[in-house]
Design an enzyme around this catalytic site. Structure first.
Site, mmCIF file in Angstrom:
data_model
loop_
_atom_site.group_PDB
_atom_site.id
_atom_site.type_symbol
_atom_site.label_atom_id
_atom_site.label_comp_id
_atom_site.label_asym_id
_atom_site.label_seq_id
_atom_site.Cartn_x
_atom_site.Cartn_y
_atom_site.Cartn_z
ATOM 1 C CE1 TYR A 92 -2.657 36.790 45.143
ATOM 2 C CE2 TYR A 92 -4.108 35.014 45.846
ATOM 3 C CZ TYR A 92 -3.856 36.099 45.029
ATOM 4 O OH TYR A 92 -4.789 36.472 44.110
ATOM 5 C CE LYS A 137 5.803 48.665 37.694
ATOM 6 N NZ LYS A 137 5.350 49.373 36.470
ATOM 7 C CG ASP A 194 -5.842 36.785 41.053
ATOM 8 O OD1 ASP A 194 -6.657 35.917 40.678
ATOM 9 O OD2 ASP A 194 -6.164 37.768 41.755
ATOM 10 C CG ASP A 237 3.527 48.743 33.547
ATOM 11 O OD1 ASP A 237 4.358 47.864 33.227
ATOM 12 O OD2 ASP A 237 3.865 49.919 33.803
ATOM 13 C CG ASP A 249 -10.189 37.451 36.802
ATOM 14 O OD1 ASP A 249 -9.937 36.233 36.905
ATOM 15 O OD2 ASP A 249 -11.071 38.019 37.481
#
Ligand code: IPM
Ligand code: MG
Length: 355
Positions: free
Chosen positions: A140, A188, A244, A220, A248
């Site tokens: 970001y 990751k 983020d 993942d 959700d």
């Protein structure tokens, strides 16, 4: 209690109005002195003063004890990727300038909402975990970011320093110590250099918290397990963009994106905001779910002011409204759906009547 109120865009003003009424009611009831002031942020601020996070807004936030934030984003900008000044830049600037490096997103199920989740009830009954999202680093904010001169290539950079990783991972361990003492660190590391640094730093800090059971998951795999077996999680910590996306996803467990509150904490004033966006399609219709914002106000009482009884009364009122079926259309059973303002009024009434 000095609070900055930042309604922002889309449904922001409607949901903030309800959370503010709830806050005022609780303060009246418990005899806290409340002082609040509104300020501009997001597309609304661009339209009025040409800056999505005006200096005046920043000063107000800095001088307040807490910030109650609505939402940011508008279709005008979503549909125009070439716009140079964007509402989201306001949110990012606020996070960076206030030093809000930790975004805490509790995920739990409400018994009266179990039917609303697309997941089977036996999978989600009793889910109670907390996602701690790093909020001021990673892709970001990393530089370089942009376009090549001929416009044919674009790039973003994910950047993390040892210091940034260390402070968020330590914070996550502290939360784990207060809860069920289990920490899941999501990265990751099989692909990304930043993730390998996260893992290296985390493995070092892990030794300082021998009572906590630590596990490492690739993002993942974590995305899959949140849906397949959400009860296994207690505290989860991860970098900005993974957090983020995963939160959700996690909101699906609660039955609606309109339910999840969050607290952003760090160096200066803490910010309390729903995790959902500005939902511009619903703006002005009085149909948006105000519960995530009202629950964010509960987090504000708890985190910013250490007022747990006040926070719990808000949560109790929210639970009662759902049990009574006084809910907006996103979580209404086949029965009647109520307006944003009606739900807010009901909750205010409940708080006035109960203790
Ligand atoms: C969130 C939102 C923001 C983010 C957007 C509006 C920039 O999705 O708070 O999760 O990506 O951080
Ligand atoms: Mg998001």
């Amino acid at each position: 209690m000095k609070i900055a109120i930042l309604p922002g865009d889309g449904i922001g003003p409607e949901i903030i109005a309800q959370a503010l009424e709830v806050t005022k009611t609780v303060c009246r009831k418990f005899k806290h002195d409340l002082e609040y002031k509104e300020a501009l942020v997001g597309a609304t601020a661009i339209d009025q003063v040409g800056n999505p996070y005006p200096e005046e807004t920043h000063q107000l936030c800095m001088q307040s004890d807490a910030v109650l934030f609505g939402a940011i984003g508008s279709l005008k900008y979503d549909n125009d990727p070439t716009a140079k000044i964007r509402p989201e830049q306001g949110l990012l600037a606020m996070r960076k300038k206030l030093g809000l490096y930790a975004n805490i997103r509790p995920v739990m199920t409400f018994p009266s909402l179990i039917h609303k989740s697309p997941l089977r009830s036996e999978l989600i009954e009793g889910v109670d975990f907390m996602c701690i999202r790093e909020l001021t680093g990673g892709i970001y904010f990393g530089r370089p970011q942009g376009r090549s001169e001929d416009g044919s290539t674009a790039y973003d950079s994910s950047v993390y320093t040892i210091e940034e990783i260390e402070r968020i991972v330590r914070l996550a361990y502290q939360y784990a110590m207060q809860r069920r003492k289990k920490l899941t660190i999501v990265d990751k590391a099989n692909v990304l250099a930043t993730s390998r640094l996260w893992r290296e730093v985390s493995q070092r800090i892990e030794k300082d918290f021998p009572e906590v059971e630590t596990e490492y998951l690739f993002v993942d795999n974590a995305a899959m397990q949140i849906i397949q077996w959400p009860k296994r999680f207690d505290v989860m910590v991860t970098e900005n963009m993974f957090g983020d996306i995963l939160t959700d996803e996690a909101s699906v467990i609660t039955g609606s994106l309109g339910m999840l509150p969050s607290a952003s904490i760090g160096i200066h004033t803490s910010v309390f905001e729903p995790i959902h966006g500005s939902y511009p399609q619903a703006a002005g219709k009085d149909i948006a779910n105000p519960l995530a914002t009202i629950l964010s106000a509960a987090l504000m009482f708890e985190y910013a002011f250490g007022l747990n009884e006040e926070a719990n009364l808000i949560r109790q009122a929210v639970a009662a409204s759902m049990e009574a079926g006084i809910v907006t259309e996103d979580i209404a059973l086949s029965g009647k759906a109520y307006k944003t303002s009606e739900v807010g009024k009901w909750i205010v009434q409940y708080i006035n009547d109960n203790k």
